[in-house]
Design an enzyme around this catalytic site. Structure first.
Site, PDB file in Angstrom:
ATOM      1  N   HIS A 153       0.834  -1.212   0.000  1.00 38.31           N
ATOM      2  CA  HIS A 153       0.000   0.000   0.000  1.00 38.31           C
ATOM      3  C   HIS A 153       0.865   1.256   0.000  1.00 38.31           C
ATOM      4  O   HIS A 153       0.402   2.347  -0.366  1.00 38.31           O
ATOM      5  CB  HIS A 153      -0.917  -0.014   1.233  1.00 38.31           C
ATOM      6  CG  HIS A 153      -2.267   0.598   0.996  1.00 38.31           C
ATOM      7  ND1 HIS A 153      -2.459   1.731   0.222  1.00 38.31           N
ATOM      8  CD2 HIS A 153      -3.501   0.235   1.431  1.00 38.31           C
ATOM      9  CE1 HIS A 153      -3.752   2.030   0.207  1.00 38.31           C
ATOM     10  NE2 HIS A 153      -4.401   1.135   0.920  1.00 38.31           N
ATOM     11  N   ASP A 375      -7.983  -8.401 -19.693  1.00 37.58           N
ATOM     12  CA  ASP A 375      -8.024  -9.496 -20.672  1.00 37.58           C
ATOM     13  C   ASP A 375      -6.617  -9.703 -21.219  1.00 37.58           C
ATOM     14  O   ASP A 375      -6.113  -8.894 -21.995  1.00 37.58           O
ATOM     15  CB  ASP A 375      -8.996  -9.142 -21.801  1.00 37.58           C
ATOM     16  CG  ASP A 375      -9.148 -10.261 -22.821  1.00 37.58           C
ATOM     17  OD1 ASP A 375      -8.345 -11.222 -22.784  1.00 37.58           O
ATOM     18  OD2 ASP A 375     -10.052 -10.166 -23.664  1.00 37.58           O
TER      19      ASP A 375
END
Length: 437
Positions: A153, A375
């Site tokens: 983070h 994708d």
């Protein structure tokens, strides 16, 4: 679940980081953020047109290309406020899973999901010298695949991580197939954009103590799914003269908040509500959605009544969001030194309130982030999720695959969760851990 580690290697950037970019200063928001690894897990259905070994080979090459653009990710923390972009690379693990993908999707419990992440890093606190990001490719017996990533983070928020994965998929899908004896060259369809201190420079601000993600042993995690029809009912219930068109996130957040306060024996006046708010579109002028780093702040509030109806909570949450978006982008976006005192006060207030308040109920919404766009050349993911963070009353909201429902990953103390998962009012609108087949 039977899973076997096949290989472990380090992927380095395809091009060395130029000398003038070797030091990457973090922003004043990055500097107070925890170092815990944010995990994501992408599931892909079997594709008979391509061999898994070919896919893995392509993923190695495209990741190397990607790291030459996200060059800080292949580096290491130099100190508390700086990344040294030394091209050390990122761990890349490959496993064989002897089970079918459908077995996990039919019963998506922690016991089956956790082994799919690299080195059990999910939400773990990163040591100062450790990798900033790690990846694991899981190959199922049926030909399906799960790609997991864990990112500290410290160098980015949810938006940064989704962009990283989507950009990786773009490169992978467009990576030229190599002919024998020659290497394919790739013209990247995007450029690495600004991030870190180029957005919010540290300047002469004091360096405050980091926020700490308090993982507790007695905290458990469950997933609740709100279908579009149920969200529509909640919206109807939450509509008022003050809020004519409440959003999906507002009503689901308010409903979970209301149920949490009820079953934990707290009240709205003493429970600190907090929600992370992405500032990319809210800065003046707006920033690119591709900006890297922690570009968000917290909308926090105490309610003015011990008990509140759903529509009143939605109104209060919306008011807090509006105030947050009106105030903080102006403070953080100022270029003059006279803003430093205000910024310092904001940083101090957050670090103190989050470390001292035991009745914190925190929300992080990843809804409307491009979760289902990655994708790699064999179709979009059929499910994207995260893992338990074991932070008491910490809730993460994500889109369902259709983009209209909401999945809530809820972390609570075990005794509270037992009540929560049997809360009749909650279960009128949410399903507990449904299948993803």
């Amino acid at each position: 679940m039977e899973i076997e580690l096949i290989s472990r290697e380090t992927i380095k950037p395809s091009s060395p980081t130029p000398s003038h970019l070797k030091i990457y200063p973090l922003s004043f928001i990055d500097n107070i953020l925890m170092r815990n690894y944010v995990p994501l897990l992408y599931f892909y259905k079997p594709n008979k047109d391509s061999d898994q070994n070919v896919k893995i080979s392509q993923l190695r090459k495209s990741l190397s290309q990607l790291l030459s653009k996200y060059y800080p990710f292949a580096g290491r923390l130099k100190d508390k406020i700086t990344v040294e972009c030394n091209d050390q690379g990122v761990p890349f693990l490959v496993t064989n899973v002897k089970n079918k993908l459908s077995e996990v999707l039919q019963n998506p419990i922690e016991k089956l999901l956790n082994p799919l992440f690299p080195d059990e890093l999910q939400w773990k606190e990163m040591d100062w010298s450790e990798t900033l990001i790690a990846i694991q490719i899981n190959c199922f017996a049926c030909g399906g695949m799960a790609i997991s990533v864990c990112m500290s983070h410290k160098i980015g928020d949810g938006s940064t991580l989704f962009n990283f994965m989507n950009d990786w998929s773009i490169i992978n899908e467009n990576l030229p197939k190599e002919k024998e004896g020659e290497k394919g060259l790739l013209e990247l369809p995007f450029h690495f954009l600004d991030g870190g201190a180029s957005m919010f420079p540290q300047r002469d601000l004091p360096i405050f103590q980091e926020l700490v993600l308090k993982r507790e042993n007695n905290v458990v995690c469950k997933r609740f799914v709100f279908q579009p029809s149920m969200i529509k009912s909640l919206k109807k219930m939450a509509t008022s003269s003050s809020v004519h068109s409440p959003t999906r996130v507002q009503v689901v957040t308010a409903w979970i908040y209301k149920c949490t306060v009820s079953i934990t024996g707290l009240n709205f006046k003493t429970s600190l509500f907090s929600m992370a708010v992405d500032f990319r579109k809210r800065m003046v002028p707006p920033l690119s959605e591709k900006c890297v780093g922690n570009i968000f702040w917290f909308s926090s509030m105490f309610a003015d009544k011990k008990e509140m109806e759903l529509k009143d909570l939605v109104c209060k949450i919306k008011e807090g969001l509006s105030e947050c978006c009106d105030v903080y982008p102006k403070i953080f976006g100022g270029k003059k030194n006279d803003n430093l005192l205000k910024i310092s006060e904001c940083l101090k207030q957050v670090t103190e309130s989050y470390s001292e308040n035991g009745n914190l109920i925190s929300f992080s919404s990843w809804c409307r982030f491009p979760m289902y766009e990655a994708d790699f050349g064999w179709g979009k993911p059929i499910w994207v999720t995260t893992s338990a963070c074991y932070v008491r009353n910490g809730i993460i909201l994500m889109d369902t695959r259709d983009g209209d429902g909401i999945e809530a990953v809820v972390n609570m103390e075990e005794n509270d969760m037992t009540k929560f998962e049997h809360e009749v009012k909650l279960l009128q609108y949410a399903s507990l851990n449904p299948t993803n087949v």
